[in-house]
Design a protein around this motif. Sequence first.
Motif, PDB file in Angstrom:
ATOM      1  N   GLU A 123       2.130   9.928  -2.333  1.00 11.50           N
ATOM      2  CA  GLU A 123       1.855  11.125  -1.726  1.00 11.50           C
ATOM      3  C   GLU A 123       3.113  11.887  -1.235  1.00 11.50           C
ATOM      4  OE1 GLU A 123      -0.803  10.472   1.657  1.00 11.50           O
ATOM      5  OE2 GLU A 123      -2.246   9.537   0.451  1.00 11.50           O
ATOM      6  N   PRO A 124       3.284  13.157  -1.118  1.00 14.97           N
ATOM      7  CA  PRO A 124       4.343  13.997  -0.826  1.00 14.97           C
ATOM      8  C   PRO A 124       4.490  13.691   0.601  1.00 14.97           C
ATOM      9  CG  PRO A 124       2.813  15.377  -1.335  1.00 14.97           C
ATOM     10  CD  PRO A 124       2.264  13.972  -1.756  1.00 14.97           C
ATOM     11  N   GLY A 125       5.749  13.809   1.031  1.00 15.70           N
ATOM     12  CA  GLY A 125       6.217  13.686   2.318  1.00 15.70           C
ATOM     13  C   GLY A 125       5.904  14.977   3.373  1.00 15.70           C
ATOM     14  N   VAL A 126       6.156  15.000   4.380  1.00 15.71           N
ATOM     15  CA  VAL A 126       6.105  15.820   5.328  1.00 15.71           C
ATOM     16  C   VAL A 126       7.081  17.213   4.856  1.00 15.71           C
ATOM     17  CG1 VAL A 126       6.230  17.064   7.666  1.00 15.71           C
ATOM     18  CG2 VAL A 126       5.504  14.793   7.177  1.00 15.71           C
TER      19      VAL A 126
ATOM     20  N   LYS B  52       0.660  -1.258  -0.217  1.00 10.50           N
ATOM     21  CA  LYS B  52       0.032  -0.165   0.017  1.00 10.50           C
ATOM     22  C   LYS B  52       0.741   1.366   0.098  1.00 10.50           C
ATOM     23  CE  LYS B  52      -4.079  -1.951   2.181  1.00 10.50           C
ATOM     24  NZ  LYS B  52      -4.968  -1.918   3.302  1.00 10.50           N
ATOM     25  N   ARG B  53       2.028   1.227   0.704  1.00 13.30           N
ATOM     26  CA  ARG B  53       2.783   2.438   0.655  1.00 13.30           C
ATOM     27  C   ARG B  53       3.488   2.712  -0.751  1.00 13.30           C
ATOM     28  NH1 ARG B  53       5.274   4.139   6.116  1.00 13.30           N
ATOM     29  NH2 ARG B  53       3.581   3.085   7.471  1.00 13.30           N
ATOM     30  N   GLU B  54       3.844   1.857  -1.202  1.00 12.00           N
ATOM     31  CA  GLU B  54       4.620   1.817  -2.538  1.00 12.00           C
ATOM     32  C   GLU B  54       3.657   2.352  -3.694  1.00 12.00           C
ATOM     33  OE1 GLU B  54       8.003  -1.336  -2.254  1.00 12.00           O
ATOM     34  OE2 GLU B  54       6.170  -1.916  -3.062  1.00 12.00           O
TER      35      GLU B  54
END
Length: 98
Positions: free
Chosen positions: A10-13, A4-6
């Motif tokens: 979404e851009p990071g913080v 799911k993460r790959e």
Amino acid sequence: MAGKRESREEPGVLARLRAVPHLFAKCIVIHCVVCGTLACWYALRILSRTGRDPAALLGVILAFFGGELLLLCLKTVLKEKPNQTKEAGQEPGKEDEP
């Protein structure tokens, strides 16, 4: 296999923070307002507990944070526009006469 993460892109913080325009200026303004509010609260606490006037202490603290905000304002107002190009011998703000 893609987890799911790959699959999400979404851009990071850090990328989100870099996308915020004038983030440093916004943080400084919030910091100065919060510190000024806390200084006023502490001065009122001193006044209510001891009965002595903390005007000098409050004046110095608020002058410091007011100066920070003034410098930030001057930096914003007096900065040069990035799309203007300086040519040799030409002063900013002066137009060539025909």
